[in-house]
Write an enzyme that holds these catalytic residues in place. Structure first.
Site, PDB file in Angstrom:
ATOM      1  N   TRP A 291       0.573  -1.425  -0.006  1.00 45.11           N
ATOM      2  CA  TRP A 291      -0.578  -0.171   0.244  1.00 45.11           C
ATOM      3  C   TRP A 291       1.416   1.353  -0.472  1.00 45.11           C
ATOM      4  O   TRP A 291       1.844   1.336   0.572  1.00 45.11           O
ATOM      5  CB  TRP A 291      -1.184  -0.189   0.905  1.00 45.11           C
ATOM      6  CG  TRP A 291      -1.574   0.926   1.661  1.00 45.11           C
ATOM      7  CD1 TRP A 291      -2.483   1.802   0.460  1.00 45.11           C
ATOM      8  CD2 TRP A 291      -1.918   1.720   2.794  1.00 45.11           C
ATOM      9  NE1 TRP A 291      -3.321   2.921   1.102  1.00 45.11           N
ATOM     10  CE2 TRP A 291      -2.676   2.354   2.187  1.00 45.11           C
ATOM     11  CE3 TRP A 291      -1.658   1.691   3.709  1.00 45.11           C
ATOM     12  CZ2 TRP A 291      -3.345   3.422   3.140  1.00 45.11           C
ATOM     13  CZ3 TRP A 291      -1.812   2.212   5.069  1.00 45.11           C
ATOM     14  CH2 TRP A 291      -2.914   3.893   4.814  1.00 45.11           C
TER      15      TRP A 291
ATOM     16  N   ASP B  23      -0.918  -5.445   9.476  1.00 49.96           N
ATOM     17  CA  ASP B  23      -1.428  -4.862   9.189  1.00 49.96           C
ATOM     18  C   ASP B  23      -3.349  -5.767   8.699  1.00 49.96           C
ATOM     19  O   ASP B  23      -2.950  -6.079   7.099  1.00 49.96           O
ATOM     20  CB  ASP B  23      -1.184  -3.923   7.790  1.00 49.96           C
ATOM     21  CG  ASP B  23      -2.357  -2.712   7.902  1.00 49.96           C
ATOM     22  OD1 ASP B  23      -3.518  -2.360   8.216  1.00 49.96           O
ATOM     23  OD2 ASP B  23      -2.273  -1.856   6.783  1.00 49.96           O
TER      24      ASP B  23
ATOM     25  N   ALA C   2      -6.462  -4.623   7.945  1.00 52.45           N
ATOM     26  CA  ALA C   2      -7.308  -3.045   7.483  1.00 52.45           C
ATOM     27  C   ALA C   2      -8.487  -3.761   6.684  1.00 52.45           C
ATOM     28  O   ALA C   2      -9.740  -3.017   6.408  1.00 52.45           O
ATOM     29  CB  ALA C   2      -6.758  -2.249   6.675  1.00 52.45           C
TER      30      ALA C   2
ATOM     31  N   LYS D 250     -13.104   0.543   6.775  1.00 60.77           N
ATOM     32  CA  LYS D 250     -13.852   0.007   5.870  1.00 60.77           C
ATOM     33  C   LYS D 250     -15.031  -0.917   5.937  1.00 60.77           C
ATOM     34  O   LYS D 250     -15.967  -1.488   5.729  1.00 60.77           O
ATOM     35  CB  LYS D 250     -12.819  -1.222   4.791  1.00 60.77           C
ATOM     36  CG  LYS D 250     -11.095  -0.266   4.784  1.00 60.77           C
ATOM     37  CD  LYS D 250     -10.878   0.715   2.986  1.00 60.77           C
ATOM     38  CE  LYS D 250      -9.970   1.364   4.120  1.00 60.77           C
ATOM     39  NZ  LYS D 250      -9.337   2.109   2.520  1.00 60.77           N
TER      40      LYS D 250
HETATM   41  C1  LIG Z   1      -3.509  -1.687   4.073  1.00 60.93           C
HETATM   42  C2  LIG Z   1      -3.937  -0.692   4.402  1.00 60.93           C
HETATM   43  N1  LIG Z   1      -3.775  -0.118   5.931  1.00 60.93           N
HETATM   44  C3  LIG Z   1      -3.978   0.280   6.953  1.00 60.93           C
HETATM   45  C4  LIG Z   1      -4.718   1.402   6.347  1.00 60.93           C
HETATM   46  C5  LIG Z   1      -5.642   2.869   7.490  1.00 60.93           C
HETATM   47  O1  LIG Z   1      -7.117   2.639   7.072  1.00 60.93           O
HETATM   48  P1  LIG Z   1      -7.569   4.105   7.804  1.00 60.93           P
HETATM   49  O2  LIG Z   1      -5.899   4.698   8.419  1.00 60.93           O
HETATM   50  O3  LIG Z   1      -8.469   4.861   7.341  1.00 60.93           O
HETATM   51  O4  LIG Z   1      -8.221   3.485   9.220  1.00 60.93           O
HETATM   52  C6  LIG Z   1      -5.292   1.126   4.863  1.00 60.93           C
HETATM   53  C7  LIG Z   1      -6.485   2.049   4.011  1.00 60.93           C
HETATM   54  O5  LIG Z   1      -6.268   2.702   2.877  1.00 60.93           O
HETATM   55  C8  LIG Z   1      -4.902   0.024   3.683  1.00 60.93           C
HETATM   56  O6  LIG Z   1      -5.373   0.342   2.542  1.00 60.93           O
END
Ligand SMILES: Cc1ncc(COP(=O)(O)O)c(C=O)c1O
Length: 396
Positions: free
Chosen positions: A129, A210, A212, A245
């Site tokens: 990401w 991670d 998510a 999400k």
């Molecule tokens: C792989 C991944 N990790 C972490 C996040 C963190 O998301 P947020 O900070 O919006 O909760 C995202 C959001 O797009 C993601 O795609």
């Protein structure tokens, strides 16, 4: 002061959204965004979340600070959602802090690693990401990449990945995507998680998972089979959780960082560091999103409703994947598009060249970020033919 800062280039993903907005074409399609969208292009607030919000606001008596560690009920419930019954077994060894979304969890985790060992190297998947490296790297830690994806097979390149990870020095940190790998959509299977867990454990490496997209692959339980295999095997790990999400709570910034340590003494010490890191960066997390998620998870009726809503989102994404694969296959006979239905979550890499991505944007008004990551939730029954037609000729 302040006159010496030059204008930065646009963020690669947010820049795509801005370019999409400027495009006046009626045919335009945005496959770039990182959020779920329904058939009408709306990112909905789940009904269970709305209900929990209503109840909460009606009962709320104060808006005083929540404290650096945030909502304790939320912390417990969200870790239990990720780890299941294992969460209870590991409770005494776990320090959890509510964070500003999953990004906050990654950043607090990175600061914690740096406090523990400023020389630590964090190994991230190649590709990963787009925000992982900036988020973790800005804590001052060194980053390196391990091979993850094979564009030829469009699967995780498990052997090269394992080979690289097996050679890392003890104490290295390995960042893993819990499920629905962003941007490839290619996940490890349970057997591969198990082999990886053995290597991580025997080499004395520290996993940083991670998570998510729990629930966005198949369902809340199946998506964390690998994580739970790992959690059973290794003595310590970090887990960054996002509620953006799966709860649709994006802007409320709800997330958590759970750190599982070797023993209760270490967990108590880690909790003090988590609180100090939060205090120095933003002091306290926001209340609303985490309080809502805690309520949904703690109320059997709301939880069932919410799980039904996630299941509908997943079913829609899977059917869009199948729809697009079918339409592409019709235009490119003999070509294998099974990767589209094999991938999990919102994303797959289209595998286009830079010129292909530019042509997609400039000629067809179909927008994806520079890595060619497509968000399948941007497709719908109305635009699927147009997307297939635009993409078919460009895919190698
Ligand atoms: C792989 C991944 N990790 C972490 C996040 C963190 O998301 P947020 O900070 O919006 O909760 C995202 C959001 O797009 C993601 O795609």
């Amino acid at each position: 002061m302040l006159d010496n800062l030059d204008r930065l280039p646009p963020d690669p993903i947010l820049g795509v959204t801005a370019a999409f907005r400027r495009d006046a074409s009626t045919k335009k399609v945005d496959l770039g965004v990182g959020v779920y969208r329904d058939d009408f292009g709306i990112t909905p607030v789940p009904a269970a979340v709305r209900e929990a919000e209503r109840e909460m606001l009606a009962q709320q008596t104060t808006k005083t600070y929540v404290g650096p560690a945030g909502n304790v009920e939320f912390n417990e419930r969200i870790v239990e959602m990720a780890l299941g019954t294992l969460a209870r077994d590991l409770q005494d060894r776990t320090a959890t802090i509510q964070t500003v979304g999953g990004c906050g969890a990654l950043r607090v985790g990175a600061e914690l690693l740096r406090a523990s060992n400023p020389q630590a190297v964090v190994h991230v998947s190649d590709p990963t990401w787009a925000n992982h490296e900036p988020l973790i790297g800005s804590s001052g830690l060194t980053l390196q990449r391990y091979p993850y994806y094979d564009p030829a097979t469009r699967r995780a390149a498990f052997e090269p990945m394992l080979d690289c990870i097996a050679k890392l020095p003890a104490g290295s940190v390995v960042l893993l995507h819990g499920c629905c790998h962003n941007p490839t959509g290619a996940d490890l299977n349970a057997e591969q998680w198990s082999v990886l867990a053995d290597v991580i454990e025997s080499r004395g490496l520290l996993p940083f998972v991670d998570l998510a997209y729990q629930g966005f692959g198949d369902d809340l339980g199946s998506d964390v089979v690998g994580l739970r295999i790992l959690a059973r095997r290794v003595p310590q790990f970090l887990l960054a959780i996002s509620c953006s999400k799966n709860f649709g709570l994006y802007r409320e910034r709800a997330g958590a960082l759970a750190v599982v340590t070797r023993n209760a003494t270490a967990a108590t010490a880690i909790a003090t560091h988590q609180a100090r890191i939060a205090r120095r960066m933003y002091s306290m997390p926001p209340d609303h999103g985490a309080a809502v998620a805690a309520r949904v998870l703690g109320d059997a009726r709301l939880r069932t409703l919410w799980e039904t809503e996630i299941a509908a989102m997943v079913a829609r994404m899977k059917s869009l994947r199948a729809l697009l694969a079918g339409r592409l296959a019709a235009r490119r006979p003999g070509h294998d598009f099974s990767w589209l239905t094999r991938h999990r979550g919102m994303f797959s890499l289209l595998g286009l060249s830079e010129a292909g991505i530019a042509e997609l944007r400039d000629k067809h008004h179909v927008y994806v970020p520079p890595d060619g990551r497509m968000n399948v939730a941007g497709i719908n029954e109305t635009n699927v033919d147009y997307v297939a037609e635009s993409v078919a000729g460009l895919i190698a």
